[in-house]
Design an enzyme around this catalytic site. Structure first.
Site, PDB file in Angstrom:
ATOM      1  CE  LYS A 114      41.935  22.023  93.829  1.00 22.26           C
ATOM      2  NZ  LYS A 114      42.644  22.614  94.958  1.00 22.26           N
ATOM      3  CE  LYS A 206      40.668  30.112  87.937  1.00 19.50           C
ATOM      4  NZ  LYS A 206      39.838  29.487  88.985  1.00 19.50           N
ATOM      5  CE  LYS A 209      48.952  26.744  92.490  1.00 19.72           C
ATOM      6  NZ  LYS A 209      47.756  26.909  93.241  1.00 19.72           N
TER       7      LYS A 209
END
Ligand code: TRP
Length: 343
Positions: A114, A206, A209
């Site tokens: 991240k 994957k 969103k």
């Protein structure tokens, strides 16, 4: 002594829920209600480790709580609440910040992913994220946590924090008369083979969103027409379906769509292929669309009903928080004494 094992799990309100969240997490939480004491949290404090618009944060918090209930969690059986309502999460996480070592946190692959190149510029909260997660779990002395593969390392860290706390305060723990270790060594609960739902536009990625195409992701609030449209337009390949699972190797999109069918129908991949092997996409996609609509549309309808009833949602979350506090507060009181905080 008999004891009911206690489950804790949580989902971050940081985006619209999609099919991957449902099949990979929420749906697996439901049967545990009958075998465990279950605590399901909406981890809003984790969400703000990266910037969240406050209105979105609220909306997503209600949406996750509504999804839990619409998917079959019973707020009378399970404790359903949002993390920030039980302030002891913050308090215990501070203590864990002082137990965990910088080196342990720096090794977390999720943080490295991240933070990327930008690690000087992410929030301090993002670095401490796993310590808050350990606090979520250990505040209730939860013995089992159902999570996906991507959270395994965070659970190992939770065990390391529990062990170090038990070790650092061993003298106090013994003097206070606790028979065993103070914090349990929580296990990762594998609830069947993990379903990793992939993008409908690229079977190597994957489902998420944050996809370029609107059609790549099935959201839990999508209505019947939209679900059917997304499935019918999903990327597939030119071949008919194989007759057994091994034949899906190397066919990412086919593997994903058959996997989604199997998960939604509660069947094995081989069972699905026994029915559809040799058939083409013109047969399989409409069947999958019908199945997905029949499972997901009623959940979407119930979610919409729930989120539009703020009064009812606030009552459910408030009641869950109260029951959560009833477990957490005595444990936190013990922790303060062990650590030597004067009250
Ligand atoms: N980190 C988890 C995730 O991203 C969410 C989470 C926070 C969690 N606290 C937890 C999961 C405690 C299980 C138990 O999926």
């Amino acid at each position: 002594m008999s004891f009911t094992p206690r489950v804790f799990s949580g989902i971050k309100p940081s985006g619209d829920l999609h099919l991957g969240n449902y099949l990979g997490a929420i749906r697996r939480f439901v049967p545990l209600q009958d075998t465990h004491e279950t605590i399901y949290c909406v981890v809003d404090m984790h969400a703000i480790t990266v910037w969240q618009d406050p209105d979105d944060l609220k909306r997503w918090t209600y949406e996750i709580a509504a999804a839990y209930i619409a998917a079959g969690l019973d707020p009378k059986k399970s404790i359903i609440f949002n993390q920030s309502q039980v302030v002891e999460h913050a308090e215990l996480s501070w203590i864990f910040n002082c137990v965990a070592r910088m080196g342990w946190m720096a090794r977390m692959t999720q943080f490295k992913d991240k933070a990327g190149e930008n690690s000087e510029n992410v929030s301090l909260g993002l670095f401490a994220y796993p310590s808050l997660m350990a606090a979520d779990i250990l505040l209730y002395k939860a013995t089992a946590v159902p999570v996906g593969e991507d959270q395994r390392q965070h659970l190992e860290l939770t065990r390391d924090i529990a062990k170090k706390f038990n070790h650092d305060f061993a003298k106090q723990i013994a003097a206070a008369g606790f028979e065993d270790e103070f914090f349990p060594i929580t296990e990762t609960l594998a609830t069947g083979p993990a379903m990793r739902v992939k993008s409908l536009k690229d079977g190597a990625k994957k489902m998420s969103k944050s996809e370029a195409s609107d059609l790549a992701t099935i959201y839990m609030m999508d209505d019947a027409d939209l679900i059917a449209k997304k499935i019918k337009r999903a990327t597939s390949d030119a071949e008919a379906l194989p007759t057994e699972a091994a034949g899906l190797a190397g066919r990412n999109e086919a593997e994903n769509l058959v996997g989604v069918y199997a998960a939604l129908a509660n069947q094995s991949v081989d069972q699905v292929l026994a029915e559809y092997g040799g058939k083409g996409w013109g047969v399989f996609k409409p069947a999958l669309a019908d199945l997905a609509v029949s499972v997901l549309a009623p959940i979407a309808d119930e979610m919409k009903r729930l989120v539009s009833d703020r009064g009812e949602m606030d009552r459910i979350l408030g009641d869950g928080a109260e029951r959560a506090r009833a477990i957490a507060q005595p444990i936190m009181a013990d922790v303060r004494k062990l650590v030597g905080f004067v009250r």
